[in-house]
Design an enzyme around this catalytic site. Structure first.
Site, PDB file in Angstrom:
ATOM      1  N   GLY A  50       0.826  -1.214   0.000  1.00  0.00           N
ATOM      2  CA  GLY A  50       0.000   0.000   0.000  1.00  0.00           C
ATOM      3  C   GLY A  50       0.855   1.256   0.000  1.00  0.00           C
ATOM      4  O   GLY A  50       1.829   1.354   0.758  1.00  0.00           O
ATOM      5  N   ASP A  52       0.338   4.142   1.131  1.00  0.00           N
ATOM      6  CA  ASP A  52       0.387   4.859   2.405  1.00  0.00           C
ATOM      7  C   ASP A  52       1.461   4.268   3.317  1.00  0.00           C
ATOM      8  O   ASP A  52       2.187   5.002   3.995  1.00  0.00           O
ATOM      9  CB  ASP A  52      -0.982   4.855   3.086  1.00  0.00           C
ATOM     10  CG  ASP A  52      -1.589   3.469   3.230  1.00  0.00           C
ATOM     11  OD1 ASP A  52      -1.166   2.537   2.510  1.00  0.00           O
ATOM     12  OD2 ASP A  52      -2.506   3.314   4.055  1.00  0.00           O
ATOM     13  N   ASP A  72       0.207   1.678  12.115  1.00  0.00           N
ATOM     14  CA  ASP A  72      -0.836   2.584  11.631  1.00  0.00           C
ATOM     15  C   ASP A  72      -2.181   1.916  11.872  1.00  0.00           C
ATOM     16  O   ASP A  72      -2.431   0.809  11.392  1.00  0.00           O
ATOM     17  CB  ASP A  72      -0.635   2.868  10.147  1.00  0.00           C
ATOM     18  CG  ASP A  72      -1.634   3.884   9.602  1.00  0.00           C
ATOM     19  OD1 ASP A  72      -2.372   4.493  10.400  1.00  0.00           O
ATOM     20  OD2 ASP A  72      -1.684   4.060   8.380  1.00  0.00           O
TER      21      ASP A  72
END
Length: 199
Positions: A50, A52, A72
């Site tokens: 990902g 992010d 996260d």
């Protein structure tokens, strides 16, 4: 210049908005890479990581180059390890706290929540079905963090490392875990800024 990350729908919306409002803007789409800015991706297919997570690792490593554990906690809970040389060692993905609660409610007809308060309490025992569900999911989150710390200290033998938290569920962690790390909600933007400056 505008740097964007995220899925195709977000990219399309931003591209349309830029074409209307700022036709001269240069658009740069960011995707996870095999390596950049001193960080090497552990994934054999780098774009499967990902973006992010990739940006958060770039932001963290380019701020302080030392072993780092990033947790996260948003829709999903992701955990990633980067060593002091910028090598991503891999990570974990698990459902986020809200997603865990919704999954149980959708699959178990007799389990319900009080929709206005779904936060739960770490280190507590529920005395009703809604409390039991909320507290159970919060403690699952805390358990992932504790296990990540265990792996960090026993499998990797890291004792001088950074623990960075981001994501909306971080406040749910018990104080003793939060104190071990730093809340760094801007890590993804720090990684994105590296691309913006480089371009």
């Amino acid at each position: 210049m505008a740097c964007i990350s995220g899925g195709a729908p977000q990219q399309t919306l931003l591209q349309e908005w830029l074409q209307r409002e700022c036709q001269s803007a240069k658009l740069h789409t960011v995707a996870s890479e095999a390596s950049n800015f001193g960080v090497r991706n552990a994934y054999q297919e780098p774009t499967h990581l990902g973006v992010d997570r990739w940006l958060a690792m770039l932001g963290a490593y380019n701020e302080v180059r030392k072993p780092t554990l990033i947790v996260d906690a948003g829709t999903a809970i992701t955990v990633d390890w980067i060593d002091g040389e910028g090598q991503h060692l891999g990570g974990w993905i698990a459902p986020g706290v809200d997603l865990m609660q919704r999954a149980v409610v959708e699959r178990a007809p007799r389990v319900f929540t009080h929709g206005t308060n779904m936060w739960g309490r770490a280190n507590k025992l529920g005395t009703s079905t809604p409390e039991g569900l909320m507290d159970g999911c919060v403690n699952m989150f805390a358990g992932i963090v504790r296990q990540a710390l265990y792996v960090t200290e026993t499998e990797f033998d890291w004792f001088d490392f950074r623990l960075l938290f981001s994501g909306g569920s971080t406040p749910l962690l018990p104080v003793e875990l939060k104190r071990r790390g730093e809340l760094r909600s801007e890590l993804v933007l720090q990684g994105l800024a590296l691309y913006a400056r480089n371009d």
